[in-house]
Design an enzyme around this catalytic site. Sequence first.
Site, PDB file in Angstrom:
ATOM      1  N   GLN A  81      26.092  14.714 -13.719  1.00 19.57           N
ATOM      2  CA  GLN A  81      26.189  14.602 -15.171  1.00 19.57           C
ATOM      3  C   GLN A  81      25.731  15.891 -15.846  1.00 19.57           C
ATOM      4  O   GLN A  81      25.146  16.757 -15.212  1.00 19.57           O
ATOM      5  CB  GLN A  81      25.316  13.427 -15.647  1.00 19.57           C
ATOM      6  N   HIS A 133      10.031   2.425 -23.305  1.00 20.20           N
ATOM      7  CA  HIS A 133       9.402   2.372 -21.977  1.00 20.20           C
ATOM      8  C   HIS A 133       8.379   1.250 -21.873  1.00 20.20           C
ATOM      9  O   HIS A 133       8.286   0.587 -20.843  1.00 20.20           O
ATOM     10  CB  HIS A 133       8.789   3.734 -21.628  1.00 20.20           C
ATOM     11  N   ASP A 165      16.378   0.998 -15.357  1.00 16.59           N
ATOM     12  CA  ASP A 165      16.267   1.895 -16.518  1.00 16.59           C
ATOM     13  C   ASP A 165      17.372   2.931 -16.393  1.00 16.59           C
ATOM     14  O   ASP A 165      17.153   4.039 -15.904  1.00 16.59           O
ATOM     15  CB  ASP A 165      14.883   2.542 -16.511  1.00 16.59           C
ATOM     16  N   SER A 166      18.565   2.552 -16.823  1.00 17.07           N
ATOM     17  CA  SER A 166      19.742   3.385 -16.564  1.00 17.07           C
ATOM     18  C   SER A 166      20.377   3.875 -17.858  1.00 17.07           C
ATOM     19  O   SER A 166      19.961   3.536 -18.953  1.00 17.07           O
ATOM     20  CB  SER A 166      20.777   2.574 -15.791  1.00 17.07           C
ATOM     21  N   THR A 167      21.449   4.644 -17.677  1.00 13.61           N
ATOM     22  CA  THR A 167      22.288   5.040 -18.801  1.00 13.61           C
ATOM     23  C   THR A 167      23.191   3.868 -19.186  1.00 13.61           C
ATOM     24  O   THR A 167      23.100   2.784 -18.616  1.00 13.61           O
ATOM     25  CB  THR A 167      23.135   6.264 -18.405  1.00 13.61           C
ATOM     26  N   ASP A 168      24.079   4.094 -20.138  1.00 13.35           N
ATOM     27  CA  ASP A 168      25.018   3.059 -20.579  1.00 13.35           C
ATOM     28  C   ASP A 168      25.954   2.674 -19.421  1.00 13.35           C
ATOM     29  O   ASP A 168      26.106   3.441 -18.471  1.00 13.35           O
ATOM     30  CB  ASP A 168      25.873   3.577 -21.752  1.00 13.35           C
TER      31      ASP A 168
HETATM   32  N1  AG3 Z   1      17.809   4.809 -20.776  1.00 16.00           N
HETATM   33  C1  AG3 Z   1      18.883   5.136 -21.632  1.00 16.00           C
HETATM   34  C2  AG3 Z   1      19.365   3.951 -22.442  1.00 16.00           C
HETATM   35  C3  AG3 Z   1      20.752   4.130 -22.982  1.00 16.00           C
HETATM   36  C4  AG3 Z   1      20.850   5.027 -24.183  1.00 16.00           C
HETATM   37  N2  AG3 Z   1      22.155   4.950 -24.744  1.00 16.00           N
HETATM   38  C5  AG3 Z   1      22.623   5.771 -25.692  1.00 16.00           C
HETATM   39  N3  AG3 Z   1      21.903   6.673 -26.235  1.00 16.00           N
HETATM   40  N4  AG3 Z   1      23.888   5.637 -26.086  1.00 16.00           N
HETATM   41  C6  AG3 Z   1      17.342   5.855 -19.915  1.00 16.00           C
HETATM   42  C7  AG3 Z   1      16.361   6.782 -20.560  1.00 16.00           C
HETATM   43  C8  AG3 Z   1      15.002   6.229 -20.745  1.00 16.00           C
HETATM   44  N5  AG3 Z   1      14.211   6.216 -19.559  1.00 16.00           N
END
Ligand code: AG3
Length: 282
Positions: A34, A65, A159-162
């Site tokens: 990425q 968090h 704890d991931s991305t979309d």
């Molecule tokens: N969590 C990211 C959540 C998704 C954010 N989505 C967005 N901005 N469209 C991972 C990072 C935090 N540890």
Amino acid sequence: MDRSQWFTEICEEGGSAFSMKIREKLHDEQTAFQRIEIYATEWFGNLMVIDGFVMLTARDNFIYHEMMAHPALFSHPSPENVVIIGGGDCGTLREVLKHARVTHVLQVEIDERVTRLAEEFFPELCVSNNDTRAEFFFGDGIRWMQTADPGNVDVILVDSTDPIGPAEGLYTEAFYANCHRVLGDSGVLVQQSESPLFHMDIINPMRKQMQAAGFADVQTLFFPQPSYPSGWWTATLAGKQPLSETYREQDAVHTHIKTSYYNAAVHQAALTAPEFFHKALE
Ligand code: AG3
């Protein structure tokens, strides 16, 4: 307005965007997985962006968090063995390690560069990385969950991305079934679950798939997250036992853990769903 001084995340499905005024770009890198950008902002501290999406800012990541970690850990009778899928910035890990009962946390992050850049630009999130209870594995969380031994883990935090790109397979019944198998008897799973305003088409199927995968109980927690689309966000818990039965409320009330957002009353309040949410689940 000088557009070059602003970082903007466009949320196509929400028909909206959120911008932060930036001082300078600190880093820009295409990894094997990425594109990661780091900015210094005027009011949100350092900002990490992956593939154009805000991952976290120094100023408001504490809400996310803490809400990822503490409701899940207080909903397990005795959380000792914990696995984090994703979470490469180490903010969730830091919160998990605040729990004295936790003896081991394995963090399975696909992209080591996220962690190395967090160490450099978000050192405050990485203060517990040398804790002897923390173990780092850089690899695919979906594959890890397929091959892990059954019944060994108390809490899994996703704890991931979309759900687009590498994280897509984390939002499937097959993945939740593997989580269910890897968890012990009172096991708890929590996953970040997007905006209640924009993403009911993600939250609703996620809850159904968690149930279909064998989880007895599902709870969605609501909280603000100013730097994410709509400013309103969720985390969804899945328990092998009814979560209201395994929740250690007295421990949450009397905890010595230092937080900035989470407390037992916030936990309770975050479980209160708005009317449209109930209707959508019907
Ligand atoms: N969590 C990211 C959540 C998704 C954010 N989505 C967005 N901005 N469209 C991972 C990072 C935090 N540890």
